[in-house]
Design a protein around this motif. Structure first.
Motif, mmCIF file in Angstrom:
data_model
loop_
_atom_site.group_PDB
_atom_site.id
_atom_site.type_symbol
_atom_site.label_atom_id
_atom_site.label_comp_id
_atom_site.label_asym_id
_atom_site.label_seq_id
_atom_site.Cartn_x
_atom_site.Cartn_y
_atom_site.Cartn_z
ATOM 1 N N TYR A 11 33.915 40.304 37.738
ATOM 2 C CA TYR A 11 34.185 38.906 37.156
ATOM 3 C C TYR A 11 35.733 39.075 36.769
ATOM 4 C CZ TYR A 11 33.531 41.469 32.743
ATOM 5 O OH TYR A 11 33.365 42.140 31.773
ATOM 6 N N HIS A 12 36.581 40.135 37.365
ATOM 7 C CA HIS A 12 37.892 39.919 37.412
ATOM 8 C C HIS A 12 38.499 39.898 38.719
ATOM 9 C CE1 HIS A 12 37.068 42.418 33.632
ATOM 10 N NE2 HIS A 12 38.331 41.988 33.536
ATOM 11 N N PHE A 13 39.672 38.990 38.755
ATOM 12 C CA PHE A 13 40.184 38.802 40.102
ATOM 13 C C PHE A 13 40.947 39.967 40.718
ATOM 14 C CE2 PHE A 13 43.681 37.581 42.886
ATOM 15 C CZ PHE A 13 43.035 36.802 44.017
ATOM 16 N N THR A 14 40.684 40.248 42.060
ATOM 17 C CA THR A 14 41.318 41.072 42.837
ATOM 18 C C THR A 14 41.330 40.565 44.364
ATOM 19 O OG1 THR A 14 39.084 41.918 43.682
ATOM 20 C CG2 THR A 14 40.136 43.178 41.988
ATOM 21 N N PRO A 15 42.392 40.948 45.121
ATOM 22 C CA PRO A 15 42.661 40.311 46.237
ATOM 23 C C PRO A 15 41.659 40.976 47.232
ATOM 24 C CG PRO A 15 44.404 41.917 45.895
ATOM 25 C CD PRO A 15 43.774 41.728 44.506
ATOM 26 N N ALA A 16 41.154 40.204 48.091
ATOM 27 C CA ALA A 16 40.176 40.814 49.282
ATOM 28 C C ALA A 16 40.828 41.926 49.804
ATOM 29 C CB ALA A 16 39.904 39.498 50.271
ATOM 30 N N ALA A 54 45.691 32.074 44.984
ATOM 31 C CA ALA A 54 44.246 31.959 44.609
ATOM 32 C C ALA A 54 44.308 30.698 43.619
ATOM 33 C CB ALA A 54 43.726 33.160 44.039
ATOM 34 N N ILE A 55 43.251 30.056 43.949
ATOM 35 C CA ILE A 55 42.729 28.865 43.026
ATOM 36 C C ILE A 55 41.402 29.000 42.428
ATOM 37 C CG2 ILE A 55 44.326 27.284 44.264
ATOM 38 C CD1 ILE A 55 41.922 26.462 45.783
ATOM 39 N N SER A 56 41.340 28.084 41.215
ATOM 40 C CA SER A 56 40.178 28.287 40.615
ATOM 41 C C SER A 56 39.833 26.915 39.789
ATOM 42 C CB SER A 56 40.125 29.473 39.572
ATOM 43 O OG SER A 56 38.976 29.458 38.756
ATOM 44 N N GLN A 64 40.721 32.970 47.298
ATOM 45 C CA GLN A 64 42.061 33.381 47.942
ATOM 46 C C GLN A 64 42.543 32.380 48.954
ATOM 47 O OE1 GLN A 64 42.245 37.611 48.484
ATOM 48 N NE2 GLN A 64 44.333 37.521 49.085
ATOM 49 N N LEU A 65 43.641 32.220 48.943
ATOM 50 C CA LEU A 65 44.321 31.120 50.211
ATOM 51 C C LEU A 65 45.222 32.078 50.814
ATOM 52 C CD1 LEU A 65 44.350 28.035 48.291
ATOM 53 C CD2 LEU A 65 42.643 28.675 49.583
#
Ligand code: FRU
Length: 512
Positions: A11-16, A54-56, A64-65
């Motif tokens: 549940y933490h953001f990471t890049p793909a 990235a957007i949320s 991630q965009l």
């Protein structure tokens, strides 16, 4: 998710894919939180810096965009900030997002550039007149512009880290910047190098009539537990100078773990200040046991000012949106623990991602705490030491810890990319420390003098490769990476003098 992604958080953001460090240009607009970040799209080590994107809608579910700002002939795209140009001061349209970043190259040095977006932050056009700001004294370390609107002067201000100080500039059109003043030489942790500033106003103790300005300064290297960390200064700002409340020697840390860096705040969130840290440390950021991607953000925190012993401090508590991660829960009876400890097993499906909450009243003569243990004998020891008036999180035996030590010299070179160091001495010291000692296996601690009472409210957020602790509503935040090889599925409550007690013990499974 492949094997090489074993430590990817839940549940933490990471890049793909690729490398991430500092959060950049975070802004809330039209129902979306935008996170830009220092990004290498070509590999999982630092290099080729772009602004990833990235957007949320809720600060937890991120999409991630495509990278928003790509490296160009002026150099890397280093850290910075963005604003919503509500009054169209720059002329790119009402409510355009205008971003500021540092272009960094050997040839041009570190210079501030601008780009704008009229499609809600998806794509940016770089200003043809870049750079908009260069150092007046040829300074080499001059970066990470933070821009904010200062209502009393109806002007934009930019604060830029300039080696061992922060410099303020002002502008009415976001393109032409005039030097205003500087703050910070000799302040805080020494010796230091300022990076990634932030600057904002907050009420003290929730009192709207008593407001103070806060300057966040990320510094590297040489911090409390080695390497990088975030400190802050509280004071007053009149549009000309920042006056710090405390004497230069006073150091206030925003987090007491080892993996909290490049912390800056989200723009355009009226009513609250939300900060987002990068969850790593330059000492070993490039050699953590991860392959496919590297770098995660720590949990977003709401910052508030509180008074304690006549001083004003920042608290950093996990944002309320985190409550929505809670799935099933188990309540554990009140525990009167002893030296041996009382062990409670978590349900199997809790796995690597859970929250543990409790109120603890420590014994005064010996350690009281909870140890997160797994079936492999790995553990994170959290304890209150009232003799030293400290709370400690010890990850010495938390799982994989010697990846820094084993790193090959060329990996270490890559880790400490040249932009981090100006002098051979520092570089030598840093290389040396990684080669001959383990920078990861250690305990971090915080002074309990920041809290009020004899009982402490503890909230632990555990994910695949991190433990974040928030005590008494974030008066003590502590963020540490851990790399266990099995989930910490047992909680061992102990109190060495048999006098400590735990109440309201509750664990939640966490998932997005
Ligand atoms: C902080 C930092 C910034 C710089 C960026 C480069 O971690 O060193 O000062 O802009 O990283 O990636």
């Amino acid at each position: 998710v492949t094997n090489t992604d074993f430590y990817r958080p839940t549940y933490h953001f990471t890049p793909a894919y690729g490398w991430m460090n500092d959060p950049n240009g975070m802004i809330y607009k039209d129902g979306e939180y935008h996170l830009y970040f220092q990004y290498n799209p070509y590999g999982s080590k630092w290099g080729n810096m772009h602004w990833g994107h990235a957007i949320s809608k809720d600060l937890f579910h991120w999409k991630q965009l495509d990278p928003a700002i790509a490296r160009d002939t002026l150099g890397h795209i280093f850290s910075g900030s963005s604003v919503v140009d509500r009054y169209n001061t720059a002329g790119y349209g009402k409510n355009a997002i205008v971003a500021f970043y540092t272009s960094a190259s050997e040839k041009n040095g570190q210079i501030q550039c601008m780009a704008w977006s009229t499609d809600n932050g998806r794509t940016f056009t770089k200003y043809s007149g870049n750079p908009v700001l260069t150092p007046f004294d040829g300074l080499k370390d001059f970066r990470d512009p933070k821009v904010f609107w200062y209502a009393p002067m109806k002007k934009w201000y930019m604060i830029v880290s300039a080696d061992k100080e922060m410099r303020f500039y002002s502008s009415s059109n976001l393109r032409e910047w005039t030097y205003v003043s500087a703050f910070g030489k000799g302040y805080g942790q020494q010796p230091n190098q300022f990076e990634c500033p932030d600057f904002f106003e907050l009420p003290v103790d929730g009192n709207a009539n008593h407001r103070k300005w806060v300057m966040i300064v990320n510094i590297n290297p040489g911090c409390l537990f080695g390497g990088s960390a975030t400190e802050y200064f509280v004071g007053d700002f009149d549009g000309k100078t920042f006056k710090c409340d405390t004497d230069p020697k006073v150091v206030k840390w925003l987090d007491f773990g080892k993996d909290h860096y490049a912390c800056v705040t989200m723009g355009n969130t009226p009513g609250r200040v939300v900060a987002l840290p990068w969850m790593s440390n330059w000492q070993y950021a490039n050699v953590t046991p991860i392959k496919q991607y590297r770098g995660a953000n720590a949990l977003p925190r709401e910052l508030k000012l509180y008074t304690r012993n006549g001083q004003i401090y920042l608290s950093a508590d996990v944002v309320k949106e985190a409550d929505a991660l809670r799935k099933e829960s188990v309540s554990i009876d009140n525990i009167k623990a002893d030296k041996k400890g009382t062990v409670r097993q978590l349900p199997d499906n809790y796995g690597y991602a859970y929250e543990l909450d409790f109120d603890v009243t420590p014994g005064m003569s010996a350690e009281t705490g909870v140890t997160l243990c797994n079936d492999k004998g790995e553990e994170v020891k959290i304890y209150f030491d009232m003799k030293k008036n400290r709370v400690v999180m010890d990850r010495t035996k938390s799982g994989l810890t010697d990846f820094g030590k084993l790193a090959k010299p060329h990996e270490i070179e890559a880790n400490y990319d040249v932009h981090q160091f100006k002098d051979k001495n520092t570089k030598f010291r840093m290389l040396n420390s990684v080669n001959y000692q383990n920078d990861f296996a250690l305990g971090t601690w915080a002074p309990l003098s920041l809290c009020e009472g004899k009982t402490y409210t503890v909230r632990l957020m555990i994910d695949k490769c991190s433990v974040e602790m928030f005590i008494d509503g974030g008066r003590i935040p502590m963020t540490n990476l851990v790399f266990p090889t099995a989930p910490y599925n047992k909680l061992k409550f102990r109190s060495a003098d048999g006098k400590g007690s735990f109440k309201n013990v509750k664990a939640y499974r966490l998932a997005l």
